[in-house]
Write a protein that holds these residues in place. Structure first.
Motif, mmCIF file in Angstrom:
data_model
loop_
_atom_site.group_PDB
_atom_site.id
_atom_site.type_symbol
_atom_site.label_atom_id
_atom_site.label_comp_id
_atom_site.label_asym_id
_atom_site.label_seq_id
_atom_site.Cartn_x
_atom_site.Cartn_y
_atom_site.Cartn_z
ATOM 1 N N HIS A 61 0.834 -1.065 -0.110
ATOM 2 C CA HIS A 61 -0.071 0.131 -0.171
ATOM 3 C C HIS A 61 0.934 1.523 0.159
ATOM 4 C CE1 HIS A 61 -2.731 -3.093 1.346
ATOM 5 N NE2 HIS A 61 -3.956 -2.359 1.559
ATOM 6 N N PHE A 62 0.617 2.676 -0.889
ATOM 7 C CA PHE A 62 1.003 3.569 -0.571
ATOM 8 C C PHE A 62 0.085 5.246 -0.129
ATOM 9 C CE2 PHE A 62 0.775 1.721 -5.462
ATOM 10 C CZ PHE A 62 -0.051 3.577 -5.423
ATOM 11 N N TRP A 63 0.777 6.098 0.061
ATOM 12 C CA TRP A 63 0.140 6.946 0.919
ATOM 13 C C TRP A 63 0.723 7.573 -0.847
ATOM 14 C CZ3 TRP A 63 -2.714 7.565 4.634
ATOM 15 C CH2 TRP A 63 -2.814 6.239 5.969
ATOM 16 N N LEU A 64 -0.260 9.177 -0.628
ATOM 17 C CA LEU A 64 -0.280 10.082 -1.887
ATOM 18 C C LEU A 64 -1.752 10.927 -1.450
ATOM 19 C CD1 LEU A 64 -1.414 8.330 -4.935
ATOM 20 C CD2 LEU A 64 -1.612 7.900 -2.841
ATOM 21 N N ASN A 65 -0.860 12.073 -2.446
ATOM 22 C CA ASN A 65 -2.687 13.396 -1.744
ATOM 23 C C ASN A 65 -3.398 12.731 -2.824
ATOM 24 O OD1 ASN A 65 -0.587 13.210 -4.518
ATOM 25 N ND2 ASN A 65 -1.195 14.938 -5.263
ATOM 26 N N PRO A 66 -4.048 13.812 -2.504
ATOM 27 C CA PRO A 66 -5.653 13.756 -3.085
ATOM 28 C C PRO A 66 -5.788 14.530 -4.639
ATOM 29 C CG PRO A 66 -5.967 14.883 -1.287
ATOM 30 C CD PRO A 66 -4.405 14.677 -1.047
ATOM 31 N N LEU A 67 -6.561 14.423 -5.141
ATOM 32 C CA LEU A 67 -6.799 14.862 -6.412
ATOM 33 C C LEU A 67 -6.424 16.073 -6.376
ATOM 34 C CD1 LEU A 67 -6.451 14.278 -8.807
ATOM 35 C CD2 LEU A 67 -9.201 14.049 -9.425
ATOM 36 N N SER A 68 -7.288 16.539 -5.558
ATOM 37 C CA SER A 68 -7.891 18.281 -6.280
ATOM 38 C C SER A 68 -7.078 18.866 -4.978
ATOM 39 C CB SER A 68 -9.465 18.530 -5.776
ATOM 40 O OG SER A 68 -10.073 18.149 -5.212
ATOM 41 N N ALA A 69 -6.464 18.396 -3.957
ATOM 42 C CA ALA A 69 -5.777 19.585 -2.866
ATOM 43 C C ALA A 69 -4.552 20.163 -3.818
ATOM 44 C CB ALA A 69 -5.849 18.447 -1.361
ATOM 45 N N HIS A 70 -4.360 21.645 -3.403
ATOM 46 C CA HIS A 70 -2.915 22.209 -3.527
ATOM 47 C C HIS A 70 -1.766 21.506 -2.657
ATOM 48 C CE1 HIS A 70 -0.231 25.605 -3.893
ATOM 49 N NE2 HIS A 70 -1.013 25.526 -5.679
#
Length: 304
Positions: A101-110
């Motif tokens: 599994h990996f952590w990453l940014n939500p699509l619309s967050a600056h």
């Protein structure tokens, strides 16, 4: 920590260059031999120096929190350097408890607004395990493939930085003409098969193959992608590679305009120096100042 990142040999530059040896008569580097104090890591009066290193954790939960905090910081560092562009760009870090599994940014967050609590956890199939927002489809296609193909890679960064984009249109590796470029000596590849926005796993796998065992890949007509054993390392390689692309563009323009050939660092010196500036520990350490800056600027707000 994971084993050192192996290095991938890049194709030789095709433009005319001059090579300048940087060695003395018996082929030893010009750099001064380390003094005893430098070698043993002590002050003149015998005290041990405080050398920062990747921390050791008592639990995997602690390491998970550490990775998420440094991931959130990396987004803000990227925003400060103009690496944001709408919903393009993404950084991922492998979860230490669930390695697939990996952590990453939500699509619309600056990038400049991302906090630890905003991060999304996805599995290797793209299923959201933690979080309520979608992720970038290209991020999943690229990052999931790389995390599968490279067990030593715990983080990957991709963004549409201006100098990275500009250099990518040439579809060729960087010249080894500055000390900073040597971080990528035989450790970066070029992916030349541009097919628009990456949306499928096969495209991600092709990018992974172009990356090989290196720390970076130039995506032709697209931008840069870097990887590392920590998100700190991967983020610093990206910062450094974008700056190196900038230097390359300036040097090429000056060379073409003046007719003066660029002077390359010779192979022996490049190989020697790359070991000094291109290791995972050097990448991690180089990022710590940027992390400290974010803590100071935000009073730690992104850690929540």
């Amino acid at each position: 920590m994971a084993p050192s990142v192996a290095e991938l040999e890049s194709p030789a530059p095709t433009n005319p260059i001059q090579t300048k040896p940087l060695h003395n008569a018996d082929h030893r580097p010009h750099a001064a031999e380390p003094t005893q104090v430098q070698s043993i890591g002590k002050t003149a009066d015998g005290r041990n120096l405080k050398i920062r290193a990747y921390p050791k954790f008592d639990t995997l939960e602690e390491e998970r929190q550490y990775r998420k905090q440094h991931l959130a910081a990396a987004f803000r560092v990227f925003a400060d350097r103009g690496f944001d562009e709408g919903v393009a760009g993404h950084i991922s870090v492998r979860d230490p408890i669930l390695p697939d599994h990996f952590w990453l940014n939500p699509l619309s967050a600056h990038f400049s607004q991302i906090k630890v609590s905003d991060l999304i956890l996805a599995d290797e199939h793209g299923t959201i395990v933690q979080g309520e927002e979608p992720i970038n489809a290209a991020a999943f296609a690229i990052h999931s493939a790389i995390h599968k193909m490279r067990p030593d890679v715990h983080a990957a960064c991709h963004a549409h930085s201006v100098y990275g984009k500009a250099w990518s249109v040439f579809g060729r590796p960087l010249d080894m003409m500055t000390q900073d470029a040597l971080r990528f000596y035989k450790s970066h590849g070029v992916y030349t098969d541009f097919k628009g926005v990456v949306l499928d796993s096969e495209e991600g796998e092709r990018i992974g193959r172009a990356l090989g065992d290196g720390k970076a890949v130039i995506l032709q007509n697209h931008g840069l992608l870097t990887v590392g054993q920590s998100v700190d390392e991967a983020a610093f390689w990206f910062i450094s590679m974008d700056k190196t692309c900038h230097a390359q563009l300036l040097a090429d323009a000056a060379s073409n305009g003046s007719g003066r050939p660029k002077i390359m660092i010779d192979e022996e010196e490049a190989e020697y120096a790359a070991k000094q500036v291109g290791g995972p520990d050097k990448g991690w350490l180089a990022f710590q100042g940027y992390y400290d800056e974010q803590v100071a600027k935000t009073n730690g707000a992104f850690l929540l």
